[in-house]
Design an enzyme around this catalytic site. Structure first.
Site, short mmCIF file in Angstrom:
data_model
loop_
_atom_site.label_atom_id
_atom_site.label_comp_id
_atom_site.label_asym_id
_atom_site.label_seq_id
_atom_site.Cartn_x
_atom_site.Cartn_y
_atom_site.Cartn_z
N THR A 173 -11.80 39.03 68.56
CA THR A 173 -12.53 40.03 67.78
C THR A 173 -13.72 39.41 67.08
O THR A 173 -14.82 39.97 67.07
CB THR A 173 -11.58 40.69 66.76
OG1 THR A 173 -10.55 41.39 67.47
CG2 THR A 173 -12.32 41.66 65.86
N ALA B 245 -7.59 33.07 73.21
CA ALA B 245 -6.48 32.25 73.71
C ALA B 245 -5.21 33.06 73.95
O ALA B 245 -4.48 32.84 74.93
CB ALA B 245 -6.20 31.11 72.74
N CYS C 88 -4.19 47.17 69.68
CA CYS C 88 -4.96 47.10 68.44
C CYS C 88 -5.13 48.47 67.80
O CYS C 88 -5.49 48.57 66.64
CB CYS C 88 -6.33 46.48 68.72
SG CYS C 88 -6.22 44.82 69.44
#
Length: 389
Positions: free
Chosen positions: A82, A213, A340
């Site tokens: 983000t 990641a 999200c």
């Protein structure tokens, strides 16, 4: 009955966040056992220099995973995907406008992650005009649509490489050529695509690219922005001068080493794993669509380039939340769309932008997995879902 925490749940929501890989855990253990554990990689003493050496090795590993010509200094470590998206979106746009006051427009798409879309109001408040391009019914941003919207006032074009809900892969190389022909910089959110499909930044032709990641089995809160040399950037975080002054804050060497370990492990086999997982996805699509109530979320799905580990379907006259809870009780974790925005009661903004009817979009499910999936679990999932509907 076993306690909920003791039930075995098959995780088919890998697109939201993938479990840590053994390589990441080993890298974290190596860091913990090192004499530079906890040392600031920006310090001048020997422990700081050792931490800095580990940090720069990881930077080089991430750079190589994005292409042979990518240089380590073109990698900026961030606190996650983000942040990498926001840094690219606002940082490049503002820097481009500083160079040329006529560059006051940003172009993006209606199917972007909220990490892009939720920053658009702030950019408008900062004086930018933002154009949002709709996809076609297959979920693709067509080059002709970008060409029609493009102009010499565009500072930045940002289109994701692969959608996090449908898995549809976008024609980024062609979109980048259109952007560059008009003097616009090109950013792509590659967070969902990274290490799931083969690509290099040279092939894509982009100026900036975001990765994270935790989408590939690395630690959460760790990401990176590829920023091509000579691409302007106005930093968003100040207070230390780290990352060559582009992103302040002491780097988390432990997490970054774990990220790099995953990149080293997965990069050599991306193409091979893509083929294997694509076969699993096609098998699951065929199994689920034996019910007339289940359809792929995109039309003519076989002709659409997709991420191999995402299966996106819509179920007529069904409610996604009800299905997710019923599947969870049966031992399967899936999602309706982006995790999200899981608290949002509206149907997926991606499916709405694609023109999926609301009564179908309300019954959307995203099933996602990676190379660690057991194919028999996919078969059991299909049987379970079909029995529920």
């Amino acid at each position: 009955m076993p306690h909920d925490s003791q039930r075995h749940i098959v995780n088919l929501d890998i697109a939201a966040s993938a479990p840590l890989r053994a390589e990441a855990l080993a890298a974290e253990g190596n860091y913990d056992a090192s004499d530079f554990a906890g040392a600031n990689p920006n310090a001048l003493h020997s422990l700081g220099r050792r931490a800095a050496a580990a940090l720069e090795k990881a930077r080089g590993d991430i750079a190589r995973s994005l292409g042979r010509r990518v240089r380590p200094h073109e990698i900026i470590f961030t606190g996650g995907g983000t942040e990498a998206d926001e840094l690219a979106l606002a940082g490049i746009a503002e820097a481009a406008r500083e160079r040329n006051r006529g560059r006051t427009r940003i172009i993006t798409s209606a199917i972007e992650h909220d990490a892009i879309l939720d920053n658009l109001p702030a950019l408008r408040a900062a004086g930018f005009t933002v154009d949002v391009i709709a996809p076609n019914r297959q979920g693709i941003i067509e080059p002709a649509a970008l060409a029609e919207a493009m102009g010499e006032d565009v500072a930045l074009t940002s289109i994701m490489l692969a959608n996090n809900e449908t898995g549809v892969v976008q024609p980024i190389a062609e979109l980048a050529r259109i952007a560059h022909a008009n003097g616009s910089y090109m950013h792509t959110d590659a967070i969902q695509a990274y290490l799931h499909i083969p690509f290099t930044v040279e092939e894509l032709g982009v100026d900036a690219l975001s990765i994270a990641a935790h989408k590939v089995g690395g630690p959460v809160s760790t990401g990176a922005l590829y920023l091509a040399s000579r691409t302007p950037l106005r930093p968003r975080i100040f207070g230390g001068g780290q990352e060559a002054g582009r992103r302040a804050g002491t780097q988390d060497v432990r997490q970054i080493m774990a990220f790099a370990a995953v990149a080293r492990a997965l990069a050599p086999t991306v193409a091979e794993e893509r083929q294997r997982l694509h076969a699993f996805s096609e098998h699951l699509y065929r199994a689920l669509t034996t019910s007339p109530r289940v359809k792929p979320s995109m039309v003519d799905d076989c002709a659409v380039d997709r991420l191999p580990g995402i299966v996106s379907v819509v179920i007529e006259d069904a409610d996604s939340n009800d299905l997710i809870l019923a599947l969870d009780a049966a031992g399967f974790a899936v999602a309706a769309g982006s995790a999200c925005s899981s608290g949002n009661t509206k149907s997926s903004h991606v499916l709405r932008a694609m023109g999926v009817p609301e009564r179908e979009a309300q019954g959307a499910l995203r099933i996602s997995f990676d190379d660690r999936v057991d194919p028999s679990d996919l078969d059991r999932f299909a049987q379970t879902l079909l029995s529920l509907i």
